[in-house]
Design a protein around this motif. Structure first.
Motif, PDB file in Angstrom:
ATOM      1  N   ILE A 185       0.854  -1.191   0.000  1.00 30.89           N
ATOM      2  CA  ILE A 185       0.000   0.000   0.000  1.00 30.89           C
ATOM      3  C   ILE A 185       0.888   1.238   0.000  1.00 30.89           C
ATOM      4  O   ILE A 185       1.844   1.331   0.764  1.00 30.89           O
ATOM      5  CB  ILE A 185      -0.923   0.025   1.236  1.00 30.89           C
ATOM      6  N   SER A 186       0.561   2.180  -0.860  1.00 32.34           N
ATOM      7  CA  SER A 186       1.196   3.493  -0.847  1.00 32.34           C
ATOM      8  C   SER A 186       0.101   4.550  -0.967  1.00 32.34           C
ATOM      9  O   SER A 186      -0.963   4.297  -1.541  1.00 32.34           O
ATOM     10  CB  SER A 186       2.209   3.638  -1.992  1.00 32.34           C
ATOM     11  N   PRO A 192      -8.506  -6.544  -0.551  1.00 29.97           N
ATOM     12  CA  PRO A 192      -8.313  -6.338   0.896  1.00 29.97           C
ATOM     13  C   PRO A 192      -9.264  -5.253   1.411  1.00 29.97           C
ATOM     14  O   PRO A 192      -9.376  -4.175   0.828  1.00 29.97           O
ATOM     15  CB  PRO A 192      -6.849  -5.923   1.018  1.00 29.97           C
ATOM     16  N   LYS A 193      -9.937  -5.552   2.504  1.00 33.56           N
ATOM     17  CA  LYS A 193     -10.872  -4.599   3.102  1.00 33.56           C
ATOM     18  C   LYS A 193     -10.086  -3.611   3.960  1.00 33.56           C
ATOM     19  O   LYS A 193      -9.408  -3.991   4.917  1.00 33.56           O
ATOM     20  CB  LYS A 193     -11.911  -5.337   3.944  1.00 33.56           C
ATOM     21  N   LEU A 194     -10.185  -2.338   3.600  1.00 34.09           N
ATOM     22  CA  LEU A 194      -9.502  -1.268   4.317  1.00 34.09           C
ATOM     23  C   LEU A 194     -10.533  -0.401   5.020  1.00 34.09           C
ATOM     24  O   LEU A 194     -11.542  -0.001   4.417  1.00 34.09           O
ATOM     25  CB  LEU A 194      -8.672  -0.406   3.356  1.00 34.09           C
ATOM     26  N   VAL A 195     -10.258  -0.102   6.279  1.00 35.56           N
ATOM     27  CA  VAL A 195     -11.188   0.680   7.095  1.00 35.56           C
ATOM     28  C   VAL A 195     -10.431   1.841   7.722  1.00 35.56           C
ATOM     29  O   VAL A 195      -9.336   1.654   8.271  1.00 35.56           O
ATOM     30  CB  VAL A 195     -11.842  -0.192   8.192  1.00 35.56           C
ATOM     31  N   LEU A 196     -10.987   3.027   7.615  1.00 27.62           N
ATOM     32  CA  LEU A 196     -10.424   4.198   8.289  1.00 27.62           C
ATOM     33  C   LEU A 196     -10.842   4.142   9.753  1.00 27.62           C
ATOM     34  O   LEU A 196     -12.024   4.276  10.081  1.00 27.62           O
ATOM     35  CB  LEU A 196     -10.934   5.487   7.629  1.00 27.62           C
ATOM     36  N   THR A 197      -9.866   3.922  10.618  1.00 31.88           N
ATOM     37  CA  THR A 197     -10.189   3.650  12.027  1.00 31.88           C
ATOM     38  C   THR A 197     -10.454   4.903  12.850  1.00 31.88           C
ATOM     39  O   THR A 197     -10.920   4.792  13.984  1.00 31.88           O
ATOM     40  CB  THR A 197      -9.048   2.851  12.680  1.00 31.88           C
ATOM     41  N   ASN A 198     -10.136   6.073  12.338  1.00 25.19           N
ATOM     42  CA  ASN A 198     -10.446   7.310  13.073  1.00 25.19           C
ATOM     43  C   ASN A 198     -11.270   8.262  12.213  1.00 25.19           C
ATOM     44  O   ASN A 198     -10.856   9.383  11.924  1.00 25.19           O
ATOM     45  CB  ASN A 198      -9.168   7.994  13.552  1.00 25.19           C
ATOM     46  N   THR A 210       5.643  13.860   5.865  1.00 29.38           N
ATOM     47  CA  THR A 210       4.713  12.750   6.065  1.00 29.38           C
ATOM     48  C   THR A 210       5.515  11.479   6.277  1.00 29.38           C
ATOM     49  O   THR A 210       6.664  11.365   5.842  1.00 29.38           O
ATOM     50  CB  THR A 210       3.786  12.561   4.847  1.00 29.38           C
ATOM     51  N   ARG A 211       4.895  10.520   6.916  1.00 34.41           N
ATOM     52  CA  ARG A 211       5.518   9.205   7.074  1.00 34.41           C
ATOM     53  C   ARG A 211       4.423   8.182   7.355  1.00 34.41           C
ATOM     54  O   ARG A 211       3.313   8.522   7.738  1.00 34.41           O
ATOM     55  CB  ARG A 211       6.560   9.207   8.200  1.00 34.41           C
ATOM     56  N   VAL A 212       4.771   6.926   7.115  1.00 38.58           N
ATOM     57  CA  VAL A 212       3.824   5.831   7.312  1.00 38.58           C
ATOM     58  C   VAL A 212       4.436   4.847   8.293  1.00 38.58           C
ATOM     59  O   VAL A 212       5.613   4.484   8.174  1.00 38.58           O
ATOM     60  CB  VAL A 212       3.499   5.131   5.974  1.00 38.58           C
ATOM     61  N   GLU A 213       3.639   4.439   9.273  1.00 41.47           N
ATOM     62  CA  GLU A 213       4.072   3.445  10.247  1.00 41.47           C
ATOM     63  C   GLU A 213       3.151   2.233  10.164  1.00 41.47           C
ATOM     64  O   GLU A 213       1.928   2.374  10.104  1.00 41.47           O
ATOM     65  CB  GLU A 213       4.026   4.031  11.669  1.00 41.47           C
ATOM     66  N   ARG A 214       3.755   1.043  10.150  1.00 42.65           N
ATOM     67  CA  ARG A 214       2.983  -0.193  10.128  1.00 42.65           C
ATOM     68  C   ARG A 214       2.994  -0.813  11.512  1.00 42.65           C
ATOM     69  O   ARG A 214       4.047  -1.029  12.106  1.00 42.65           O
ATOM     70  CB  ARG A 214       3.564  -1.173   9.115  1.00 42.65           C
ATOM     71  N   VAL A 215       1.803  -1.057  12.009  1.00 43.53           N
ATOM     72  CA  VAL A 215       1.641  -1.681  13.325  1.00 43.53           C
ATOM     73  C   VAL A 215       1.068  -3.067  13.105  1.00 43.53           C
ATOM     74  O   VAL A 215      -0.081  -3.218  12.673  1.00 43.53           O
ATOM     75  CB  VAL A 215       0.713  -0.849  14.228  1.00 43.53           C
ATOM     76  N   GLY A 216       1.885  -4.081  13.367  1.00 47.12           N
ATOM     77  CA  GLY A 216       1.447  -5.446  13.159  1.00 47.12           C
ATOM     78  C   GLY A 216       0.375  -5.862  14.143  1.00 47.12           C
ATOM     79  O   GLY A 216       0.431  -5.554  15.327  1.00 47.12           O
ATOM     80  N   GLY A 217      -0.618  -6.573  13.633  1.00 47.90           N
ATOM     81  CA  GLY A 217      -1.709  -6.997  14.499  1.00 47.90           C
ATOM     82  C   GLY A 217      -1.553  -8.405  15.035  1.00 47.90           C
ATOM     83  O   GLY A 217      -2.366  -8.854  15.841  1.00 47.90           O
ATOM     84  N   GLY A 218      -0.532  -9.117  14.576  1.00 52.21           N
ATOM     85  CA  GLY A 218      -0.347 -10.477  15.053  1.00 52.21           C
ATOM     86  C   GLY A 218      -1.142 -11.481  14.227  1.00 52.21           C
ATOM     87  O   GLY A 218      -1.868 -11.148  13.285  1.00 52.21           O
ATOM     88  N   ASP A 257      -3.601  -5.741  10.433  1.00 54.52           N
ATOM     89  CA  ASP A 257      -2.540  -4.767  10.653  1.00 54.52           C
ATOM     90  C   ASP A 257      -3.096  -3.354  10.529  1.00 54.52           C
ATOM     91  O   ASP A 257      -4.181  -3.130   9.996  1.00 54.52           O
ATOM     92  CB  ASP A 257      -1.398  -4.958   9.651  1.00 54.52           C
ATOM     93  N   THR A 258      -2.315  -2.402  11.015  1.00 54.05           N
ATOM     94  CA  THR A 258      -2.713  -0.998  10.984  1.00 54.05           C
ATOM     95  C   THR A 258      -1.618  -0.185  10.329  1.00 54.05           C
ATOM     96  O   THR A 258      -0.440  -0.352  10.649  1.00 54.05           O
ATOM     97  CB  THR A 258      -2.977  -0.459  12.402  1.00 54.05           C
ATOM     98  N   LEU A 259      -2.017   0.673   9.410  1.00 45.30           N
ATOM     99  CA  LEU A 259      -1.096   1.614   8.787  1.00 45.30           C
ATOM    100  C   LEU A 259      -1.427   3.010   9.299  1.00 45.30           C
ATOM    101  O   LEU A 259      -2.545   3.508   9.103  1.00 45.30           O
ATOM    102  CB  LEU A 259      -1.218   1.585   7.257  1.00 45.30           C
ATOM    103  N   ASN A 260      -0.467   3.634   9.975  1.00 43.00           N
ATOM    104  CA  ASN A 260      -0.630   4.997  10.462  1.00 43.00           C
ATOM    105  C   ASN A 260       0.022   5.958   9.476  1.00 43.00           C
ATOM    106  O   ASN A 260       1.248   5.970   9.335  1.00 43.00           O
ATOM    107  CB  ASN A 260       0.001   5.167  11.852  1.00 43.00           C
ATOM    108  N   ILE A 261      -0.783   6.725   8.779  1.00 40.60           N
ATOM    109  CA  ILE A 261      -0.274   7.738   7.850  1.00 40.60           C
ATOM    110  C   ILE A 261      -0.231   9.056   8.609  1.00 40.60           C
ATOM    111  O   ILE A 261      -1.264   9.598   8.990  1.00 40.60           O
ATOM    112  CB  ILE A 261      -1.160   7.849   6.605  1.00 40.60           C
ATOM    113  N   ILE A 262       0.963   9.558   8.865  1.00 39.88           N
ATOM    114  CA  ILE A 262       1.176  10.692   9.763  1.00 39.88           C
ATOM    115  C   ILE A 262       1.546  11.917   8.947  1.00 39.88           C
ATOM    116  O   ILE A 262       2.460  11.877   8.110  1.00 39.88           O
ATOM    117  CB  ILE A 262       2.278  10.363  10.791  1.00 39.88           C
ATOM    118  N   PHE A 263       0.831  13.010   9.185  1.00 38.46           N
ATOM    119  CA  PHE A 263       1.103  14.284   8.523  1.00 38.46           C
ATOM    120  C   PHE A 263       1.641  15.257   9.557  1.00 38.46           C
ATOM    121  O   PHE A 263       1.044  15.424  10.626  1.00 38.46           O
ATOM    122  CB  PHE A 263      -0.163  14.866   7.892  1.00 38.46           C
ATOM    123  N   LYS A 264       2.732  15.883   9.246  1.00 34.26           N
ATOM    124  CA  LYS A 264       3.288  16.921  10.110  1.00 34.26           C
ATOM    125  C   LYS A 264       3.126  18.257   9.412  1.00 34.26           C
ATOM    126  O   LYS A 264       3.678  18.492   8.346  1.00 34.26           O
ATOM    127  CB  LYS A 264       4.772  16.658  10.399  1.00 34.26           C
TER     128      LYS A 264
END
Length: 388
Positions: free
Chosen positions: A57-58, A112-118, A173-181, A186-193
């Protein structure tokens, strides 16, 4: 030489010619029918269901539409480029008119089902039925959904308006991947500064507040007989209250964290209130009748160096002697000097003036210290934000 140039151009044209193949309508219909025959979009498209599907994913950010710190809303528009391998849908291009890829409806194939969690409004998955997915003959699949992402975010306005978070500019900007086990997502955090451009708020909010805090001290220089002291101090107090309301309207309705600017305004509001109370009490002292108590007279003498002002110091070495011209010697003369000079009576007006000077000195240094601490703190954060 001219012929060489012509030959060179011809060679370039020949080398740029590519043989293209085009599948017909029937080829495309037959391809769709064959690859989707027996295909179940509810199952993951891998032969061995124990194996995972690697999804890449990009995110391409196109515009930052809105950042509302009051409502804690961040709205962006961008494209997600998603890729994975579908092991079920594969074909030989030669059998279908050399068709190397085909477009499929989103509901016909697995994705793949993608959901915006916030989300800011409601929780929903990414993708609509009208969208298409491109699948290549090798099974590689690409899905490029575009959407407006309305997200809720926690706004840190501690150093407002020098905060690093609509006159904002995108900083990084940066992207962080948080593994769900195992067995979880899994969770992808797309961070904007983003950084705020604070000059508008500095000119229209911060500087007027600083100036009002300084001119508020001048209430103690107004003559008591003018009758303008109370109205002056109350006017400045109300102006600070109005600015506090304006700042509060531009901040999120939460107490965590509280911006330093709000604490600064509250302290100035408290100082202005104390100045108003001091002014009113001092006016009641100014117009008071009767004798001044001895303790207040002592304080007045101490503050004003009363004895130095109204007393007289006689220099013992500064004496006048008559001279006898015959014997050329000084003739001592005994004089009586009354060193007890009557002091003027200390009135309540004098006590009020003394209180004015004490209060002015106290509030002046207090205001200077508060402004220095606030401005240095904000400037330090501004420098660190720019350096980062």
């Amino acid at each position: 030489m001219r012929y060489v140039h012509v030959a060179y151009i011809i060679l370039l044209c020949i080398s740029s010619v590519r043989i293209s193949y085009c599948a017909s309508y029937n080829n495309s219909v037959e391809l769709m029918h064959d690859v989707l025959d027996g295909y179940d979009a509810r199952q993951r498209p891998v032969s061995d269901q124990n194996n995972p599907i690697v999804v890449t994913i990009s995110f391409n950010l196109l515009t930052v539409q809105e950042f509302d710190e009051v409502a804690a809303k961040f709205s962006t528009y961008g494209l997600l480029i998603i890729g994975w391998s579908d092991q079920i849908i594969t074909w030989d291009p030669e059998d279908y008119g050399w068709a190397y890829s085909a477009l499929f409806r989103l509901s016909d194939v697995w994705y793949p089902k993608l959901v915006l969690t916030n989300p800011y409004t409601k929780l929903s998955d990414l993708g609509d039925d009208w969208m298409t997915i491109r699948i290549y003959n090798s099974g590689y699949t690409t899905f490029v959904p575009g959407a407006v992402f309305d997200t809720s975010c926690n706004v840190d306005v501690t150093f407002y308006p020098f905060d690093t978070q609509v006159s904002y500019r995108l900083d990084s900007t940066r992207v962080e991947r948080v593994g769900g086990g195992h067995g979880t997502s899994d969770t992808l955090n797309i961070i904007f500064k983003i950084k705020r451009k604070p000059m508008f708020l500095i000119v229209n909010v911060v500087l007027p507040i600083v100036f009002m805090a300084i001119i508020n001290i001048l209430v103690f220089l107004l003559p008591a007989e003018s009758g303008e002291r109370v109205s002056y101090s109350v006017t400045v107090l109300l102006a600070l209250a109005v600015f506090m309301t304006l700042v509060g309207d531009n901040l999120p309705k939460t107490s965590e964290p509280m911006p330093i600017l709000s604490y600064y305004l509250m302290i100035l509001l408290i100082l202005s209130t104390l100045m108003t109370v001091t002014t009113i009490l001092n006016l009641s002292i100014y117009f008071k009748k009767g004798q001044v108590p001895g303790c207040l007279k002592s304080i007045f003498r101490f503050v004003y160096c009363f004895r130095c002002r109204f007393g007289r110091n006689t220099d013992k070495n500064n004496k006048v002697y008559p001279i006898d011209n015959t014997n050329k010697r000084k003739i001592p003369v005994v004089t009586t000097i009354n060193s007890d000079i009557e002091e003027p009576d200390i009135t309540w007006q004098d006590i009020s003036t003394c209180i004015d000077w004490i209060a002015m000195a106290f509030f002046f240094f207090g205001t200077i210290i508060i402004n220095a601490i606030f401005l240095s703190t904000m400037a330090k954060n501004k420098d660190s934000a720019l350096n980062s």
